[in-house]
Design a protein around this motif. Structure first.
Motif, PDB file in Angstrom:
ATOM      1  N   HIS A  87     -59.777  24.102 -23.195  1.00  0.00           N
ATOM      2  CA  HIS A  87     -60.710  22.992 -22.963  1.00  0.00           C
ATOM      3  C   HIS A  87     -60.642  21.970 -24.100  1.00  0.00           C
ATOM      4  O   HIS A  87     -60.799  20.760 -23.854  1.00  0.00           O
ATOM      5  CB  HIS A  87     -62.131  23.523 -22.803  1.00  0.00           C
ATOM      6  N   LEU A  88     -60.397  22.428 -25.313  1.00  0.00           N
ATOM      7  CA  LEU A  88     -60.230  21.501 -26.430  1.00  0.00           C
ATOM      8  C   LEU A  88     -59.027  20.593 -26.187  1.00  0.00           C
ATOM      9  O   LEU A  88     -59.089  19.374 -26.404  1.00  0.00           O
ATOM     10  CB  LEU A  88     -60.057  22.278 -27.732  1.00  0.00           C
ATOM     11  N   ASN A  89     -57.937  21.172 -25.699  1.00  0.00           N
ATOM     12  CA  ASN A  89     -56.748  20.366 -25.405  1.00  0.00           C
ATOM     13  C   ASN A  89     -57.013  19.382 -24.267  1.00  0.00           C
ATOM     14  O   ASN A  89     -56.547  18.235 -24.306  1.00  0.00           O
ATOM     15  CB  ASN A  89     -55.577  21.275 -25.047  1.00  0.00           C
ATOM     16  N   MET A  90     -57.755  19.819 -23.252  1.00  0.00           N
ATOM     17  CA  MET A  90     -58.115  18.905 -22.171  1.00  0.00           C
ATOM     18  C   MET A  90     -58.971  17.753 -22.704  1.00  0.00           C
ATOM     19  O   MET A  90     -58.784  16.590 -22.323  1.00  0.00           O
ATOM     20  CB  MET A  90     -58.884  19.666 -21.093  1.00  0.00           C
ATOM     21  N   ALA A  91     -59.913  18.087 -23.583  1.00  0.00           N
ATOM     22  CA  ALA A  91     -60.781  17.054 -24.151  1.00  0.00           C
ATOM     23  C   ALA A  91     -59.974  16.021 -24.929  1.00  0.00           C
ATOM     24  O   ALA A  91     -60.182  14.804 -24.784  1.00  0.00           O
ATOM     25  CB  ALA A  91     -61.823  17.700 -25.061  1.00  0.00           C
ATOM     26  N   LYS A  92     -59.033  16.491 -25.741  1.00  0.00           N
ATOM     27  CA  LYS A  92     -58.210  15.567 -26.520  1.00  0.00           C
ATOM     28  C   LYS A  92     -57.361  14.698 -25.612  1.00  0.00           C
ATOM     29  O   LYS A  92     -57.158  13.500 -25.884  1.00  0.00           O
ATOM     30  CB  LYS A  92     -57.340  16.352 -27.491  1.00  0.00           C
ATOM     31  N   ALA A  93     -56.852  15.283 -24.538  1.00  0.00           N
ATOM     32  CA  ALA A  93     -56.030  14.512 -23.605  1.00  0.00           C
ATOM     33  C   ALA A  93     -56.853  13.410 -22.944  1.00  0.00           C
ATOM     34  O   ALA A  93     -56.395  12.266 -22.813  1.00  0.00           O
ATOM     35  CB  ALA A  93     -55.429  15.439 -22.553  1.00  0.00           C
ATOM     36  N   TYR A  94     -58.062  13.732 -22.526  1.00  0.00           N
ATOM     37  CA  TYR A  94     -58.920  12.705 -21.925  1.00  0.00           C
ATOM     38  C   TYR A  94     -59.334  11.665 -22.964  1.00  0.00           C
ATOM     39  O   TYR A  94     -59.443  10.467 -22.637  1.00  0.00           O
ATOM     40  CB  TYR A  94     -60.155  13.346 -21.302  1.00  0.00           C
ATOM     41  N   ALA A  95     -59.569  12.081 -24.198  1.00  0.00           N
ATOM     42  CA  ALA A  95     -59.914  11.116 -25.244  1.00  0.00           C
ATOM     43  C   ALA A  95     -58.763  10.141 -25.469  1.00  0.00           C
ATOM     44  O   ALA A  95     -58.986   8.935 -25.655  1.00  0.00           O
ATOM     45  CB  ALA A  95     -60.258  11.847 -26.535  1.00  0.00           C
ATOM     46  N   ASP A  96     -57.523  10.645 -25.431  1.00  0.00           N
ATOM     47  CA  ASP A  96     -56.356   9.773 -25.599  1.00  0.00           C
ATOM     48  C   ASP A  96     -56.224   8.786 -24.441  1.00  0.00           C
ATOM     49  O   ASP A  96     -55.589   7.737 -24.594  1.00  0.00           O
ATOM     50  CB  ASP A  96     -55.085  10.614 -25.705  1.00  0.00           C
ATOM     51  N   LEU A  97     -56.790   9.132 -23.298  1.00  0.00           N
ATOM     52  CA  LEU A  97     -56.765   8.237 -22.136  1.00  0.00           C
ATOM     53  C   LEU A  97     -58.019   7.365 -22.069  1.00  0.00           C
ATOM     54  O   LEU A  97     -58.253   6.691 -21.068  1.00  0.00           O
ATOM     55  CB  LEU A  97     -56.643   9.062 -20.851  1.00  0.00           C
ATOM     56  N   ASP A  98     -58.816   7.379 -23.155  1.00  0.00           N
ATOM     57  CA  ASP A  98     -60.039   6.585 -23.248  1.00  0.00           C
ATOM     58  C   ASP A  98     -61.009   6.910 -22.113  1.00  0.00           C
ATOM     59  O   ASP A  98     -61.578   6.019 -21.484  1.00  0.00           O
ATOM     60  CB  ASP A  98     -59.712   5.086 -23.248  1.00  0.00           C
ATOM     61  N   ARG A  99     -61.202   8.215 -21.900  1.00  0.00           N
ATOM     62  CA  ARG A  99     -62.164   8.686 -20.894  1.00  0.00           C
ATOM     63  C   ARG A  99     -63.154   9.619 -21.602  1.00  0.00           C
ATOM     64  O   ARG A  99     -63.097  10.838 -21.469  1.00  0.00           O
ATOM     65  CB  ARG A  99     -61.436   9.388 -19.740  1.00  0.00           C
ATOM     66  N   PRO A 100     -64.068   9.026 -22.396  1.00  0.00           N
ATOM     67  CA  PRO A 100     -64.925   9.830 -23.261  1.00  0.00           C
ATOM     68  C   PRO A 100     -65.856  10.779 -22.519  1.00  0.00           C
ATOM     69  O   PRO A 100     -66.179  11.849 -23.035  1.00  0.00           O
ATOM     70  CB  PRO A 100     -65.710   8.781 -24.062  1.00  0.00           C
ATOM     71  N   GLU A 101     -66.320  10.402 -21.320  1.00  0.00           N
ATOM     72  CA  GLU A 101     -67.234  11.300 -20.605  1.00  0.00           C
ATOM     73  C   GLU A 101     -66.519  12.582 -20.188  1.00  0.00           C
ATOM     74  O   GLU A 101     -67.076  13.687 -20.306  1.00  0.00           O
ATOM     75  CB  GLU A 101     -67.821  10.584 -19.393  1.00  0.00           C
ATOM     76  N   LYS A 102     -65.295  12.451 -19.681  1.00  0.00           N
ATOM     77  CA  LYS A 102     -64.520  13.641 -19.325  1.00  0.00           C
ATOM     78  C   LYS A 102     -64.187  14.450 -20.575  1.00  0.00           C
ATOM     79  O   LYS A 102     -64.222  15.686 -20.560  1.00  0.00           O
ATOM     80  CB  LYS A 102     -63.242  13.244 -18.589  1.00  0.00           C
ATOM     81  N   ALA A 103     -63.857  13.745 -21.646  1.00  0.00           N
ATOM     82  CA  ALA A 103     -63.557  14.438 -22.901  1.00  0.00           C
ATOM     83  C   ALA A 103     -64.775  15.229 -23.358  1.00  0.00           C
ATOM     84  O   ALA A 103     -64.668  16.400 -23.743  1.00  0.00           O
ATOM     85  CB  ALA A 103     -63.135  13.439 -23.970  1.00  0.00           C
ATOM     86  N   HIS A 104     -65.937  14.594 -23.309  1.00  0.00           N
ATOM     87  CA  HIS A 104     -67.162  15.263 -23.768  1.00  0.00           C
ATOM     88  C   HIS A 104     -67.442  16.524 -22.950  1.00  0.00           C
ATOM     89  O   HIS A 104     -67.829  17.563 -23.507  1.00  0.00           O
ATOM     90  CB  HIS A 104     -68.340  14.306 -23.662  1.00  0.00           C
ATOM     91  N   GLU A 132     -66.211  18.246 -34.102  1.00  0.00           N
ATOM     92  CA  GLU A 132     -65.827  16.857 -34.348  1.00  0.00           C
ATOM     93  C   GLU A 132     -65.763  16.065 -33.048  1.00  0.00           C
ATOM     94  O   GLU A 132     -66.217  14.919 -32.970  1.00  0.00           O
ATOM     95  CB  GLU A 132     -64.472  16.816 -35.053  1.00  0.00           C
ATOM     96  N   GLY A 133     -65.196  16.686 -32.006  1.00  0.00           N
ATOM     97  CA  GLY A 133     -65.107  16.012 -30.720  1.00  0.00           C
ATOM     98  C   GLY A 133     -66.467  15.746 -30.107  1.00  0.00           C
ATOM     99  O   GLY A 133     -66.701  14.670 -29.530  1.00  0.00           O
ATOM    100  N   LEU A 134     -67.376  16.703 -30.218  1.00  0.00           N
ATOM    101  CA  LEU A 134     -68.729  16.492 -29.696  1.00  0.00           C
ATOM    102  C   LEU A 134     -69.416  15.329 -30.407  1.00  0.00           C
ATOM    103  O   LEU A 134     -70.088  14.511 -29.768  1.00  0.00           O
ATOM    104  CB  LEU A 134     -69.552  17.771 -29.855  1.00  0.00           C
ATOM    105  N   ARG A 135     -69.238  15.260 -31.722  1.00  0.00           N
ATOM    106  CA  ARG A 135     -69.841  14.134 -32.455  1.00  0.00           C
ATOM    107  C   ARG A 135     -69.211  12.814 -32.014  1.00  0.00           C
ATOM    108  O   ARG A 135     -69.913  11.814 -31.823  1.00  0.00           O
ATOM    109  CB  ARG A 135     -69.655  14.319 -33.961  1.00  0.00           C
ATOM    110  N   ALA A 136     -67.901  12.807 -31.836  1.00  0.00           N
ATOM    111  CA  ALA A 136     -67.192  11.563 -31.528  1.00  0.00           C
ATOM    112  C   ALA A 136     -67.480  11.057 -30.115  1.00  0.00           C
ATOM    113  O   ALA A 136     -67.378   9.855 -29.856  1.00  0.00           O
ATOM    114  CB  ALA A 136     -65.691  11.758 -31.700  1.00  0.00           C
ATOM    115  N   THR A 137     -67.845  11.960 -29.212  1.00  0.00           N
ATOM    116  CA  THR A 137     -68.032  11.556 -27.815  1.00  0.00           C
ATOM    117  C   THR A 137     -69.496  11.529 -27.411  1.00  0.00           C
ATOM    118  O   THR A 137     -69.812  11.557 -26.222  1.00  0.00           O
ATOM    119  CB  THR A 137     -67.255  12.497 -26.869  1.00  0.00           C
TER     120      THR A 137
END
Length: 240
Positions: A87-104, A132-137
């Motif tokens: 799930h962490l890898n999925m979150a990073k992938a969505y963050a790279d695609l500028d989809r913060p809600e999916k990343a979160h 870190e990802g939770l804070r960023a999103t």
């Protein structure tokens, strides 16, 4: 994982190639592992490594999704410890695609599975990256963001003075904070220890006290909300 499994052996060779800077060789070995996978478990492992060597964010997301889907198809104890990382890898992938809600959403799923990750440096790394990802999103409320800003000021001052003792006490609790009550308590305890030591300059002591006050107030608000919520309502989680 069985180190003698042919797919695992290919992935191990691929990781060695990665470490030696031979990315093309690594990609080829991970592709061989995928082609050789005989079941969903082996395919899950191979897809995980293939995702690391894709030319576009979209393809990275595709292979991370393939990995997660295969883990779901396995559905037994062999993959239980994988899910936080997947799930962490999925979150990073969505963050790279500028989809913060999916990343979160995937950062939250990673946090929910963190307890299945064996303790140690690997688990610490997964937990820190998830926090870190939770804070960023957008995990935090405005009040928690204010606390984090106060702590950032404190960290800058501690770093400038090289106060390794204070940093060593506070940073682990802060960096691994997933927003749970337990994590908040751990951070408050660390801050109290430094505050009680009274070796900081007055300005830092005041900044620390402000962060402590903010976290304490947040804890009281969370407890009050939980007590006033209807039976069965879930008021826990990353509301910090």
């Amino acid at each position: 994982m069985d180190p003698h499994n042919p797919v695992v052996e290919l992935c191990t060779r691929g990781m060695r190639a990665e470490a030696e800077g031979r990315d093309d060789d690594a990609r080829a070995l991970f592709r061989q592992a995928w082609d050789r996978a005989a079941d969903d478990y082996e395919a899950c492992i191979a897809a995980h490594y293939l995702a690391r060597h894709q030319p576009t964010p979209e393809e990275t997301l595709h292979w991370n999704q393939e990995c997660l889907d295969r883990a779901d198809l396995v559905g037994d104890d062999r993959v239980t410890g994988f899910y936080a990382s997947l799930h962490l890898n999925m979150a990073k992938a969505y963050a790279d695609l500028d989809r913060p809600e999916k990343a979160h959403a995937h950062y939250e799923s990673a946090a929910a599975h963190i307890g299945a990750v064996p303790p140690g440096p690997y688990g610490d790394g997964i937990r820190m990256a998830t926090a870190e990802g939770l804070r960023a999103t957008g995990r935090t409320t405005r009040a928690r963001s204010a606390v984090d800003d106060t702590l950032a000021d404190l960290f800058r001052s501690l770093c400038a003075r090289g106060d390794l003792k204070a940093l060593g006490l506070i940073l682990p609790a802060y960096l691994t904070d997933l927003g749970t009550d337990e994590d908040r308590t751990r951070l408050v305890t660390a801050l109290h220890m430094v505050h009680a030591g009274r070796w900081l300059p007055d300005a830092d002591q005041d900044t620390l006290a402000a962060a402590l006050g903010g976290l304490t107030a947040l804890g009281e608000q969370t407890a009050a909300g939980r007590n006033s919520a209807p039976d069965g309502a879930d008021t826990s989680g990353a509301t910090g």
